[in-house]
Design a protein around this motif. Structure first.
Motif, PDB file in Angstrom:
ATOM      1  N   UNK A  45       0.826  -1.210   0.000  1.00  4.92           N
ATOM      2  CA  UNK A  45       0.000   0.000   0.000  1.00  4.92           C
ATOM      3  C   UNK A  45       0.861   1.261   0.000  1.00  4.92           C
ATOM      4  N   UNK A  46       1.839   1.336   0.905  1.00  7.96           N
ATOM      5  CA  UNK A  46       2.647   2.547   0.972  1.00  7.96           C
ATOM      6  C   UNK A  46       3.532   2.699  -0.267  1.00  7.96           C
ATOM      7  N   UNK A  47       4.030   1.578  -0.798  1.00  5.03           N
ATOM      8  CA  UNK A  47       4.833   1.660  -2.007  1.00  5.03           C
ATOM      9  C   UNK A  47       3.978   2.172  -3.173  1.00  5.03           C
ATOM     10  N   UNK A  48       2.763   1.634  -3.307  1.00  3.11           N
ATOM     11  CA  UNK A  48       1.865   2.085  -4.370  1.00  3.11           C
ATOM     12  C   UNK A  48       1.499   3.559  -4.186  1.00  3.11           C
ATOM     13  N   UNK A  49       1.253   3.966  -2.944  1.00  4.37           N
ATOM     14  CA  UNK A  49       0.958   5.375  -2.686  1.00  4.37           C
ATOM     15  C   UNK A  49       2.147   6.243  -3.075  1.00  4.37           C
ATOM     16  N   UNK A  50       3.352   5.775  -2.764  1.00  5.90           N
ATOM     17  CA  UNK A  50       4.551   6.526  -3.128  1.00  5.90           C
ATOM     18  C   UNK A  50       4.704   6.673  -4.627  1.00  5.90           C
ATOM     19  N   UNK A  51       4.466   5.603  -5.358  1.00  4.82           N
ATOM     20  CA  UNK A  51       4.531   5.673  -6.819  1.00  4.82           C
ATOM     21  C   UNK A  51       3.532   6.703  -7.338  1.00  4.82           C
ATOM     22  N   UNK A  53       2.199   9.244  -5.713  1.00  6.41           N
ATOM     23  CA  UNK A  53       2.555  10.601  -5.294  1.00  6.41           C
ATOM     24  C   UNK A  53       3.742  11.151  -6.077  1.00  6.41           C
ATOM     25  N   UNK A  54       4.673  10.312  -6.441  1.00  7.84           N
ATOM     26  CA  UNK A  54       5.812  10.768  -7.236  1.00  7.84           C
ATOM     27  C   UNK A  54       5.378  11.028  -8.679  1.00  7.84           C
ATOM     28  N   UNK A  55       4.547  10.134  -9.211  1.00  5.68           N
ATOM     29  CA  UNK A  55       4.103  10.237 -10.605  1.00  5.68           C
ATOM     30  C   UNK A  55       3.024  11.314 -10.789  1.00  5.68           C
ATOM     31  N   UNK A  56       2.080  11.391  -9.849  1.00  4.62           N
ATOM     32  CA  UNK A  56       0.935  12.302  -9.983  1.00  4.62           C
ATOM     33  C   UNK A  56       0.665  12.989  -8.641  1.00  4.62           C
ATOM     34  N   UNK A  57       1.549  13.887  -8.218  1.00  3.62           N
ATOM     35  CA  UNK A  57       1.398  14.494  -6.893  1.00  3.62           C
ATOM     36  C   UNK A  57       0.125  15.331  -6.743  1.00  3.62           C
ATOM     37  N   UNK A  58      -0.419  15.823  -7.842  1.00  4.11           N
ATOM     38  CA  UNK A  58      -1.621  16.646  -7.746  1.00  4.11           C
ATOM     39  C   UNK A  58      -2.839  15.836  -7.303  1.00  4.11           C
ATOM     40  N   UNK A  59      -2.849  14.533  -7.534  1.00  3.02           N
ATOM     41  CA  UNK A  59      -3.951  13.716  -7.030  1.00  3.02           C
ATOM     42  C   UNK A  59      -4.040  13.851  -5.519  1.00  3.02           C
ATOM     43  N   UNK A  60      -2.899  13.679  -4.834  1.00 10.03           N
ATOM     44  CA  UNK A  60      -2.899  13.769  -3.376  1.00 10.03           C
ATOM     45  C   UNK A  60      -3.186  15.183  -2.912  1.00 10.03           C
ATOM     46  N   UNK A  61      -2.512  16.162  -3.494  1.00 14.21           N
ATOM     47  CA  UNK A  61      -2.689  17.531  -3.001  1.00 14.21           C
ATOM     48  C   UNK A  61      -4.079  18.070  -3.280  1.00 14.21           C
ATOM     49  N   UNK A  62      -4.607  17.832  -4.468  1.00 19.21           N
ATOM     50  CA  UNK A  62      -5.898  18.417  -4.832  1.00 19.21           C
ATOM     51  C   UNK A  62      -7.071  17.516  -4.478  1.00 19.21           C
ATOM     52  N   UNK A  81       8.397  10.021  -1.746  1.00 16.98           N
ATOM     53  CA  UNK A  81       9.694   9.370  -1.526  1.00 16.98           C
ATOM     54  C   UNK A  81       9.699   8.633  -0.184  1.00 16.98           C
ATOM     55  N   UNK A  82       9.109   9.260   0.836  1.00 14.30           N
ATOM     56  CA  UNK A  82       8.999   8.605   2.143  1.00 14.30           C
ATOM     57  C   UNK A  82       8.128   7.367   2.075  1.00 14.30           C
ATOM     58  N   UNK A  83       6.991   7.471   1.382  1.00 15.74           N
ATOM     59  CA  UNK A  83       6.110   6.314   1.228  1.00 15.74           C
ATOM     60  C   UNK A  83       6.809   5.188   0.469  1.00 15.74           C
ATOM     61  N   UNK A  84       7.545   5.529  -0.573  1.00 16.09           N
ATOM     62  CA  UNK A  84       8.303   4.507  -1.312  1.00 16.09           C
ATOM     63  C   UNK A  84       9.297   3.795  -0.392  1.00 16.09           C
ATOM     64  N   UNK A  85       9.980   4.563   0.440  1.00 13.97           N
ATOM     65  CA  UNK A  85      10.993   3.990   1.334  1.00 13.97           C
ATOM     66  C   UNK A  85      10.379   3.056   2.376  1.00 13.97           C
ATOM     67  N   UNK A  86       9.322   3.517   3.029  1.00 13.31           N
ATOM     68  CA  UNK A  86       8.670   2.684   4.045  1.00 13.31           C
ATOM     69  C   UNK A  86       8.028   1.470   3.377  1.00 13.31           C
ATOM     70  N   UNK A  87       7.400   1.699   2.227  1.00 14.40           N
ATOM     71  CA  UNK A  87       6.786   0.587   1.496  1.00 14.40           C
ATOM     72  C   UNK A  87       7.800  -0.451   1.078  1.00 14.40           C
TER      73      UNK A  87
END
Length: 151
Positions: A45-51, A53-62, A81-87
Motif C-alpha cells: 500500500x505505501x509503495x503504491x501510494x509513493x509511486x 505521489x511521485x508520478x501524480x502528486x496533484x492527485x494527493x494535493x488536490x 519518496x517517504x512512502x516509497x521507502x517505508x513501502x
C-alpha cells in the motif's frame, strides 16, 4: 477506485494470504498476521501510494487534501519518496524476515501520525476520511500485532 485499492491492500489480500498460509502450513496466527499485514498494508500500500505521489502528486494535493495550489506538488512528491521507502521496507520483510518488526513499527508510527494529521484538519472530503480511518486503523492493527508477536 481509491476505496477499492485501500480495501484490497489493507483487508482482502492480507487476510487472504494469512488464511492460505495458515491453512497450508499452520503456525502462530499473530506472527502470520503480522507478516501479511506488513507485506500488503504497509509494504504494497505505501509503495503504491509513493509511486502515485511521485508520478501524480496533484492527485494527493488536490483530490485527497483539497489543496488547489500546484506548488504543493513538490511537497507531495517528497512525501511520495517517504512512502516509497517505508513501502520498500515492508515489501522486503517477506524475503528478509528480520525486517518485519522494524517495518511494522516504522509503518505503524507513520500511519498513526498521518491519521492524526488528517483528523486534526477536521472534516475533509470523503477520500481524506478514508485515508484517516485506514491510517489510524492499520496503525492500531500493526501495533497490536507487534505486541502480540513480541510478548
Amino acid at each position: 477506485m481509491y476505496l477499492a485499492s485501500i480495501v484490497l491492500l489493507m483487508v482482502v489480500l492480507p487476510l487472504g494470504s494469512l488464511g492460505a498460509e495458515w491453512a497450508l502450513h499452520g503456525g502462530a496466527l499473530a506472527a502470520l498476521a503480522l507478516k501479511w499485514f506488513v507485506f500488503w498494508a504497509a509494504g504494497a500500500r505505501l509503495f503504491a501510494a509513493g509511486v502515485k505521489q511521485v508520478k501524480d502528486p496533484l492527485f494527493t494535493s488536490q483530490s485527497l487534501l483539497g489543496v488547489p495550489d500546484p506548488k504543493a506538488a513538490v511537497l507531495v512528491r517528497e512525501l511520495g519518496f517517504g512512502n516509497l521507502s517505508i513501502g520498500l521496507l515492508g515489501l522486503l520483510s517477506l524475503p528478509f524476515p528480520s525486517f518485519l518488526v522494524p517495518a511494522a513499527v516504522t509503518a505503524g508510527v507513520f500511519l498513526a501520525l498521518a491519521g492524526v494529521q488528517h483528523a486534526a484538519r477536521g472534516g475533509g472530503n470523503a477520500k481524506e476520511q478514508i485515508a484517516m480511518i485506514s491510517d489510524l486503523g492499520m496503525a492500531a492493527v500493526l501495533g497490536l500485532l507487534v505486541a502480540a508477536t513480541l510478548l
